[in-house]
Design a protein around this motif. Structure first.
Motif, PDB file in Angstrom:
ATOM      1  N   PHE A 533       0.812  -1.210   0.000  1.00  0.00           N
ATOM      2  CA  PHE A 533       0.000   0.000   0.000  1.00  0.00           C
ATOM      3  C   PHE A 533       0.853   1.272   0.000  1.00  0.00           C
ATOM      4  CE2 PHE A 533      -2.968  -3.172   1.341  1.00  0.00           C
ATOM      5  CZ  PHE A 533      -4.241  -2.689   1.069  1.00  0.00           C
ATOM      6  N   SER A 534       2.117   1.142   0.284  1.00  0.00           N
ATOM      7  CA  SER A 534       2.976   2.328   0.401  1.00  0.00           C
ATOM      8  C   SER A 534       3.387   2.822  -0.981  1.00  0.00           C
ATOM      9  CB  SER A 534       4.212   1.997   1.229  1.00  0.00           C
ATOM     10  OG  SER A 534       5.125   1.214   0.461  1.00  0.00           O
ATOM     11  N   LYS A 535       4.105   3.944  -1.006  1.00  0.00           N
ATOM     12  CA  LYS A 535       4.622   4.503  -2.254  1.00  0.00           C
ATOM     13  C   LYS A 535       5.974   3.906  -2.640  1.00  0.00           C
ATOM     14  CE  LYS A 535       1.455   7.845  -2.764  1.00  0.00           C
ATOM     15  NZ  LYS A 535       0.551   7.969  -3.923  1.00  0.00           N
ATOM     16  N   ASP A 536       6.637   3.246  -1.692  1.00  0.00           N
ATOM     17  CA  ASP A 536       8.003   2.780  -1.912  1.00  0.00           C
ATOM     18  C   ASP A 536       8.040   1.286  -2.203  1.00  0.00           C
ATOM     19  OD1 ASP A 536       8.976   5.363  -1.261  1.00  0.00           O
ATOM     20  OD2 ASP A 536       8.806   4.874   0.882  1.00  0.00           O
ATOM     21  N   ALA A 537       9.055   0.871  -2.989  1.00  0.00           N
ATOM     22  CA  ALA A 537       9.221  -0.548  -3.309  1.00  0.00           C
ATOM     23  C   ALA A 537       9.645  -1.324  -2.066  1.00  0.00           C
ATOM     24  CB  ALA A 537      10.261  -0.707  -4.411  1.00  0.00           C
ATOM     25  N   VAL A 538       9.218  -2.590  -2.010  1.00  0.00           N
ATOM     26  CA  VAL A 538       9.576  -3.473  -0.896  1.00  0.00           C
ATOM     27  C   VAL A 538      10.075  -4.799  -1.459  1.00  0.00           C
ATOM     28  CG1 VAL A 538       7.908  -2.421   0.679  1.00  0.00           C
ATOM     29  CG2 VAL A 538       7.241  -4.415  -0.686  1.00  0.00           C
ATOM     30  N   ASP A 539      10.783  -5.548  -0.615  1.00  0.00           N
ATOM     31  CA  ASP A 539      11.282  -6.853  -1.045  1.00  0.00           C
ATOM     32  C   ASP A 539      10.125  -7.841  -1.176  1.00  0.00           C
ATOM     33  OD1 ASP A 539      13.914  -5.995  -1.073  1.00  0.00           O
ATOM     34  OD2 ASP A 539      14.238  -6.554   1.042  1.00  0.00           O
ATOM     35  N   LEU A 540      10.267  -8.735  -2.138  1.00  0.00           N
ATOM     36  CA  LEU A 540       9.298  -9.804  -2.306  1.00  0.00           C
ATOM     37  C   LEU A 540       9.648 -10.968  -1.385  1.00  0.00           C
ATOM     38  CD1 LEU A 540       8.763 -10.050  -6.177  1.00  0.00           C
ATOM     39  CD2 LEU A 540       6.999  -9.547  -4.473  1.00  0.00           C
ATOM     40  N   LEU A 546       4.118 -15.367 -10.026  1.00  0.00           N
ATOM     41  CA  LEU A 546       3.121 -15.730 -11.036  1.00  0.00           C
ATOM     42  C   LEU A 546       2.612 -14.516 -11.786  1.00  0.00           C
ATOM     43  CD1 LEU A 546       0.963 -18.233  -8.936  1.00  0.00           C
ATOM     44  CD2 LEU A 546       2.811 -18.778 -10.539  1.00  0.00           C
ATOM     45  N   LEU A 547       2.374 -13.413 -11.075  1.00  0.00           N
ATOM     46  CA  LEU A 547       1.795 -12.219 -11.689  1.00  0.00           C
ATOM     47  C   LEU A 547       1.951 -11.056 -10.735  1.00  0.00           C
ATOM     48  CD1 LEU A 547       0.075 -11.258 -14.176  1.00  0.00           C
ATOM     49  CD2 LEU A 547      -1.956 -11.673 -12.765  1.00  0.00           C
ATOM     50  N   SER A 548       2.135  -9.865 -11.285  1.00  0.00           N
ATOM     51  CA  SER A 548       2.131  -8.652 -10.471  1.00  0.00           C
ATOM     52  C   SER A 548       1.342  -7.588 -11.215  1.00  0.00           C
ATOM     53  CB  SER A 548       3.558  -8.158 -10.178  1.00  0.00           C
ATOM     54  OG  SER A 548       4.250  -7.867 -11.369  1.00  0.00           O
ATOM     55  N   SER A 549       0.701  -6.715 -10.460  1.00  0.00           N
ATOM     56  CA  SER A 549      -0.158  -5.704 -11.087  1.00  0.00           C
ATOM     57  C   SER A 549       0.644  -4.620 -11.786  1.00  0.00           C
ATOM     58  CB  SER A 549      -1.097  -5.090 -10.051  1.00  0.00           C
ATOM     59  OG  SER A 549      -0.382  -4.472  -8.997  1.00  0.00           O
ATOM     60  N   ARG A 550       1.917  -4.478 -11.435  1.00  0.00           N
ATOM     61  CA  ARG A 550       2.846  -3.591 -12.135  1.00  0.00           C
ATOM     62  C   ARG A 550       4.189  -4.307 -12.215  1.00  0.00           C
ATOM     63  NH1 ARG A 550      -1.139  -1.504 -13.318  1.00  0.00           N
ATOM     64  NH2 ARG A 550      -1.741   0.706 -13.352  1.00  0.00           N
ATOM     65  N   PRO A 551       5.013  -3.997 -13.234  1.00  0.00           N
ATOM     66  CA  PRO A 551       6.319  -4.663 -13.340  1.00  0.00           C
ATOM     67  C   PRO A 551       7.179  -4.412 -12.104  1.00  0.00           C
ATOM     68  CG  PRO A 551       5.782  -3.481 -15.372  1.00  0.00           C
ATOM     69  CD  PRO A 551       4.764  -3.058 -14.354  1.00  0.00           C
ATOM     70  N   LEU A 552       7.985  -5.397 -11.748  1.00  0.00           N
ATOM     71  CA  LEU A 552       8.892  -5.244 -10.616  1.00  0.00           C
ATOM     72  C   LEU A 552       9.947  -4.186 -10.925  1.00  0.00           C
ATOM     73  CD1 LEU A 552       9.493  -8.967  -9.553  1.00  0.00           C
ATOM     74  CD2 LEU A 552       7.654  -7.398  -8.860  1.00  0.00           C
ATOM     75  N   GLU A 553      10.506  -3.630  -9.859  1.00  0.00           N
ATOM     76  CA  GLU A 553      11.586  -2.643  -9.987  1.00  0.00           C
ATOM     77  C   GLU A 553      12.839  -3.244  -9.372  1.00  0.00           C
ATOM     78  OE1 GLU A 553      10.187   0.840  -7.998  1.00  0.00           O
ATOM     79  OE2 GLU A 553       8.674   1.302  -9.531  1.00  0.00           O
ATOM     80  N   ASP A 554      13.743  -3.682 -10.234  1.00  0.00           N
ATOM     81  CA  ASP A 554      14.978  -4.332  -9.758  1.00  0.00           C
ATOM     82  C   ASP A 554      14.663  -5.493  -8.821  1.00  0.00           C
ATOM     83  OD1 ASP A 554      16.595  -2.509 -11.173  1.00  0.00           O
ATOM     84  OD2 ASP A 554      16.445  -1.056  -9.535  1.00  0.00           O
ATOM     85  N   GLY A 555      13.650  -6.275  -9.198  1.00  0.00           N
ATOM     86  CA  GLY A 555      13.293  -7.446  -8.416  1.00  0.00           C
ATOM     87  C   GLY A 555      12.470  -7.165  -7.183  1.00  0.00           C
ATOM     88  N   PRO A 558       6.941  -2.770  -6.467  1.00  0.00           N
ATOM     89  CA  PRO A 558       6.755  -1.317  -6.412  1.00  0.00           C
ATOM     90  C   PRO A 558       5.648  -0.919  -5.453  1.00  0.00           C
ATOM     91  CG  PRO A 558       6.777  -2.135  -8.687  1.00  0.00           C
ATOM     92  CD  PRO A 558       6.661  -3.324  -7.791  1.00  0.00           C
ATOM     93  N   GLY A 559       5.586   0.374  -5.181  1.00  0.00           N
ATOM     94  CA  GLY A 559       4.504   0.889  -4.359  1.00  0.00           C
ATOM     95  C   GLY A 559       3.159   0.686  -5.027  1.00  0.00           C
ATOM     96  N   GLU A 560       2.127   0.507  -4.210  1.00  0.00           N
ATOM     97  CA  GLU A 560       0.744   0.364  -4.670  1.00  0.00           C
ATOM     98  C   GLU A 560       0.629  -0.724  -5.738  1.00  0.00           C
ATOM     99  OE1 GLU A 560      -0.529   4.965  -3.694  1.00  0.00           O
ATOM    100  OE2 GLU A 560       0.017   4.463  -5.750  1.00  0.00           O
ATOM    101  N   THR A 561       1.189  -1.872  -5.408  1.00  0.00           N
ATOM    102  CA  THR A 561       1.253  -3.002  -6.335  1.00  0.00           C
ATOM    103  C   THR A 561       1.001  -4.299  -5.571  1.00  0.00           C
ATOM    104  OG1 THR A 561       2.843  -1.836  -7.746  1.00  0.00           O
ATOM    105  CG2 THR A 561       2.726  -4.226  -8.003  1.00  0.00           C
ATOM    106  N   THR A 562       0.380  -5.253  -6.244  1.00  0.00           N
ATOM    107  CA  THR A 562       0.128  -6.574  -5.670  1.00  0.00           C
ATOM    108  C   THR A 562       0.803  -7.639  -6.520  1.00  0.00           C
ATOM    109  OG1 THR A 562      -1.992  -5.912  -4.722  1.00  0.00           O
ATOM    110  CG2 THR A 562      -1.681  -8.268  -5.113  1.00  0.00           C
TER     111      THR A 562
END
Length: 568
Positions: A533-540, A546-555, A558-562
């Motif tokens: 829910f945050s604006k900043d990228a977090v580790d997976l 399988l799928l993400s709602s937005r492309p990953l950023e350097d693995g 991203p923020g606001e992404t599932t």
């Protein structure tokens, strides 16, 4: 999103075996607003044959059922929710033969059919109400509705029975030429039925059987909490409580109008009708009941079986709030031996892509700010469109992974936003006309869908659509999104395709993330879901993506992404 290579373990997954009688528990149901879906006969209105024409589109999307908003004969005083005949199709939309053909085509595609039932009121053009108008006071015809004589004030003058306000503004009573008043919770063209009358109960049980016999699999029950009224109050000798007094009364089963305990007697009768079929027919209640415990009563297995859960629709984009709502509704569903429902948009609310693009709000203010946005002109220039789309896609992926059923509204799979800047002359919602300057109405989510970017009406039909479409619809047309691997449409298709294989028991286990802005849970088969829910990228977390709602950023997520993963 481009397809990712799927891990070998994914191919080995065995989806949960769902008996026919339980198909609704974790179904994805797609709401069709027929007049704005697809116009095949070229009269500017979507129609039943138009739905049949688009069955291949619906099948490719990957849904389990279609829910049709009212398609019955109607004067459209409330978008079709003023029903003149419960056993027919509006002639401008088609025929019963067209309906049968559509049902057969959907069933052939593996898609169930759910139709809207509107039991609180009829149209004033219904044969019953016409008979009531032409019948004397106290007649059986009038007893099908709620009529009351004038109130006599202290000076002996006749007055309206009460100051009750209709849901669309204005008085809740209208007067006939002979002086009697009839109750209408909504528009004057929607007189309320008298559910204390056995004839009314028998009629609707017969209506449910009529559509079930035609192959309908389930029913969505409009304002399911409002049928039964306290006749002792309405017809008693004392003045009716004022509107202000009514608003202070508790909704504990004794309120004169809302969520009365007796309404469940009606639904127990309906359950007997549903259970005559194999598999049993199902129903979902539209019950705007604040107390979750009382709302769960509508999902009883002796009653309708399922009820809408609008809690996430009204929630802020806030992880702790989401988690609390999810936990609570899963608990209530388990207690009722039902499954919960998840919904973000429908024909009555501002599209969630737009809501999520409005400025961040204080808790509980989203609907207020959304309505202010509409009253101020509803321009997308005032919406953070990218934020709205990003949050909407992330939230949809979260909902599709939760135990329970998910309800989608036509056009959300295209990333459509609310059309806010509709000219007054083009509006149709009675709310707008009865509440000028207070409530702009619901027309903005009912604008006809765009199918072809460079065609008349964006491919909706050969004639001018019944609502004007904005020019930005061209960017969201089906043919445009179909070609774009990163489109919202293709994200929905991929998510729904994966979901069919991933479905498992209706349980989840929350995992600690170390951040209140990140939610993570895992389903019993190792289906892992993380929403940032945050604006900043977090580790997976560990697992195969399988799928993400937005492309990953350097693995990283991203923020606001599932993201959906599968545990190794």
């Amino acid at each position: 999103m481009p397809s990712l290579p799927l891990p070998s373990k994914f191919e080995e997954l065995v989806p949960v075996d769902v008996p026919d009688a339980q198909w609704w528990r974790q179904a994805v149901v797609y709401q069709v607003y027929p007049r704005s879906f697809y116009d095949l006969d070229g009269n500017g209105l979507g129609d039943i044959r138009g739905i049949t024409e688009k069955v291949p589109y619906l099948k490719e999307l990957g849904i389990d059922a279609v829910w049709l908003s009212p398609f019955y004969p109607s004067e459209l005083a409330d978008g079709g929710y003023d029903v003149a005949d419960y056993r027919d199709v509006a002639p401008e939309l088609g025929t019963l033969a067209d309906f049968d053909e559509m049902t057969a085509a959907l069933h052939e595609a593996g898609i169930r059919v759910v139709v809207d039932i509107v039991p609180n009121h009829t149209s004033d053009q219904h044969v019953w109400f016409k008979e009531a108008v032409n019948s004397p006071k106290g007649s059986p015809a009038r007893n099908r509705y709620i009529f009351r004589d004038s109130r006599i004030d202290e000076d002996g003058n006749e007055q309206i029975p009460s100051d009750w306000i209709s849901m669309f503004g204005g008085p809740q009573w209208d007067q006939l030429a002979d002086g009697q008043w009839y109750l209408h919770t909504f528009a004057p063209e929607q007189p309320d039925l008298n559910w204390d009358n056995p004839e009314v109960r028998e009629e609707f049980e017969d209506v449910l059987a009529f559509w079930s016999d035609r192959g309908v699999d389930g029913f969505r029950i409009d304002v399911a909490h409002s049928l039964v009224k306290d006749q002792a109050v309405i017809f008693g000798p004392d003045p009716l409580p004022t509107w202000a007094e009514m608003e202070k009364l508790p909704w504990d089963g004794t309120h004169p109008v809302w969520d009365r305990d007796e309404v469940h007697d009606v639904y127990r009768g309906w359950r007997k009708v549903f259970d005559r079929y194999d598999p049993p027919r199902v129903a979902v209640a539209e019950a705007w009941v604040e107390d979750p415990q009382r709302r769960a009563k509508y999902a009883s297995i002796e009653g309708l079986g399922q009820t809408f859960n609008f809690d996430l629709l009204r929630a802020d984009f806030h992880a702790p709030q989401f988690k609390e709502i999810i936990d609570h509704n899963l608990e209530l569903a388990a207690r009722a031996d039902s499954s919960t429902t998840w919904v973000l948009s429908n024909h009555d609310v501002i599209r969630h892509a737009t809501r999520y693009g409005l400025p961040d709000l204080l808790e509980g203010e989203e609907s207020v700010v959304g309505q202010k946005w509409l009253l101020d002109g509803g321009s997308l220039a005032d919406v953070d469109v990218e934020q709205g789309n990003r949050r909407a896609d992330a939230t949809t992926m979260l909902l599709l992974a939760l135990p329970g059923a998910t309800y989608l509204y036509q056009g959300e799979e295209l990333g459509l936003h609310e059309v806010g800047d509709i000219a007054d002359a083009d509006r149709q919602d009675p709310t707008f006309f009865r509440s000028p300057g207070v409530d702009i109405g619901r027309d903005g989510c009912r604008v006809p869908l765009p199918w072809v970017a460079d065609a008349q009406g964006y491919g909706f039909g050969s004639e001018t659509p019944h609502f004007p479409q904005p020019t930005w619809f061209a960017d969201h047309a089906v043919d445009v999104e179909d070609r774009d691997p990163h489109s919202t449409l293709n994200l929905y298709r991929q998510a729904l395709s994966l979901r069919k294989r991933l479905l498992t028991e209706e349980r989840l286990t929350w995992e600690e993330t170390g951040s209140e802005d990140v939610l993570q849970f895992v389903r019993p088969n190792g289906w892992r879901v993380i929403m940032n829910f945050s604006k900043d990228a977090v580790d997976l977390p560990d697992g195969d993506l399988l799928l993400s709602s937005r492309p990953l950023e350097d693995g990283r997520l991203p923020g606001e992404t599932t993201a959906w993963l599968l545990d190794a």
